[in-house]
Design an enzyme around this catalytic site. Structure first.
Site, PDB file in Angstrom:
ATOM      1  N   ASP A   1       0.792  -1.246   0.000  1.00 62.98           N
ATOM      2  CA  ASP A   1       0.000   0.000   0.000  1.00 62.98           C
ATOM      3  C   ASP A   1       0.823   1.294   0.000  1.00 62.98           C
ATOM      4  O   ASP A   1       0.495   2.244   0.742  1.00 62.98           O
ATOM      5  CB  ASP A   1      -0.982   0.011   1.195  1.00 62.98           C
ATOM      6  CG  ASP A   1      -1.997  -1.132   1.139  1.00 62.98           C
ATOM      7  OD1 ASP A   1      -1.951  -1.934   0.193  1.00 62.98           O
ATOM      8  OD2 ASP A   1      -2.834  -1.211   2.058  1.00 62.98           O
TER       9      ASP A   1
ATOM     10  N   LYS B   1      -6.936  -4.977  -3.028  1.00 56.15           N
ATOM     11  CA  LYS B   1      -7.716  -5.554  -1.920  1.00 56.15           C
ATOM     12  C   LYS B   1      -8.632  -4.492  -1.323  1.00 56.15           C
ATOM     13  O   LYS B   1      -8.394  -3.300  -1.499  1.00 56.15           O
ATOM     14  CB  LYS B   1      -6.772  -6.105  -0.847  1.00 56.15           C
ATOM     15  CG  LYS B   1      -5.922  -5.003  -0.238  1.00 56.15           C
ATOM     16  CD  LYS B   1      -4.923  -5.517   0.752  1.00 56.15           C
ATOM     17  CE  LYS B   1      -4.070  -4.403   1.292  1.00 56.15           C
ATOM     18  NZ  LYS B   1      -4.827  -3.314   1.958  1.00 56.15           N
TER      19      LYS B   1
ATOM     20  N   CYS C   1      -2.073  -2.521   7.642  1.00 51.80           N
ATOM     21  CA  CYS C   1      -2.020  -3.520   6.575  1.00 51.80           C
ATOM     22  C   CYS C   1      -0.730  -4.335   6.562  1.00 51.80           C
ATOM     23  O   CYS C   1      -0.755  -5.528   6.248  1.00 51.80           O
ATOM     24  CB  CYS C   1      -2.290  -2.862   5.228  1.00 51.80           C
ATOM     25  SG  CYS C   1      -4.030  -2.360   5.094  1.00 51.80           S
TER      26      CYS C   1
HETATM   27  C1  VGL Z   1      -4.701   0.881   5.619  1.00 49.65           C
HETATM   28  C2  VGL Z   1      -6.169   1.960   7.008  1.00 49.65           C
HETATM   29  C3  VGL Z   1      -7.203   1.737   6.128  1.00 49.65           C
HETATM   30  C4  VGL Z   1      -3.306   0.424   5.352  1.00 49.65           C
HETATM   31  C5  VGL Z   1      -5.717   0.653   4.722  1.00 49.65           C
HETATM   32  O1  VGL Z   1      -2.935   0.262   4.176  1.00 49.65           O
HETATM   33  O2  VGL Z   1      -2.548   0.226   6.323  1.00 49.65           O
HETATM   34  N1  VGL Z   1      -4.945   1.530   6.756  1.00 49.65           N
HETATM   35  N2  VGL Z   1      -6.963   1.080   4.983  1.00 49.65           N
END
Ligand code: VGL
Ligand code: ZN
Length: 202
Positions: free
Chosen positions: A12, A110, A155
């Protein structure tokens, strides 16, 4: 050069999680040069993208009266609410432009379902529904997974925990991760949990 059965997993590293983004992690972009250097040591590099529809269950804006960082029970699954982020196809959802995308052979998206979040790269937040990544890695005979990216305590944490459970040897490249860390200290606690579960923190 790392052996073929070692895979670098970049979690991410998207504009919305970097400074200027809607769910910015402090110094999130500072890890990018570190990750880019790591990509040169691995014969296989994969990346994930958080990739939500508009009105996603994890957005505080989808729940009138609730605020970002509130908690909610979503069909029996505890859900932290966030600002709108990583909406599929938007600039905020793109991988950060400085990330060396040329090195990446698979991008896994995802969190694509309206009513369920997916922190982990392996399972949605019901901890049952697979994303398909394990099957992909098994076919490649991957044994060691090296995790980096954003956010350490969300994540990256859930992905590395699931990887341990699935039987991989798991490493976390600490200098190549940053956490949301709210409340302060929670990112370090997550690192300790990972270490206790058998993850090697490098
Ligand atoms: C994430 C919060 C919400 C992440 C993803 O990638 O860590 N954190 N969605
Ligand atoms: Zn998300």
């Amino acid at each position: 050069m790392m052996p073929d059965h070692s895979v670098l997993v970049i979690v991410d590293v998207q504009n919305d999680f970097c400074p200027g983004g809607s769910l910015a992690v402090r110094d999130g972009d500072a890890i990018i040069p570190v990750i880019n250097e790591q990509t040169t040591y691995f014969s296989r590099v994969i990346a994930t993208q958080d990739w939500h529809p508009e009105g996603h269950v994890s957005f505080a804006s989808s729940h009138p009266g609730l605020q970002p960082f509130d908690e909610l029970d979503a069909n029996g699954i505890s859900q932290t609410l966030w600002p709108d982020h990583c909406i599929a196809g938007t600039a905020g959802a793109r991988l950060h432009p400085e990330l060396n995308q040329a090195a990446i052979s698979l991008i896994l998206r995802k969190g694509t379902k309206q009513h369920m979040d997916s922190y982990s790269a392996f399972f949605e937040n019901d901890h049952v529904t697979p994303t398909g990544l394990h099957g992909y890695l098994q076919e490649l005979r991957a044994k060691e997974l090296y995790f980096c990216g954003l956010a350490t305590d969300v994540c990256v944490f859930y992905s590395a925990m699931d990887a341990l459970q699935l039987g991989y040897q798991v490493y976390l490249l600490a200098d190549a991760c940053r956490g949301v860390d709210a409340p302060a200290g929670s990112a370090d606690r997550r690192l300790q949990e990972l270490a206790d579960a058998g993850c090697r923190i490098l």
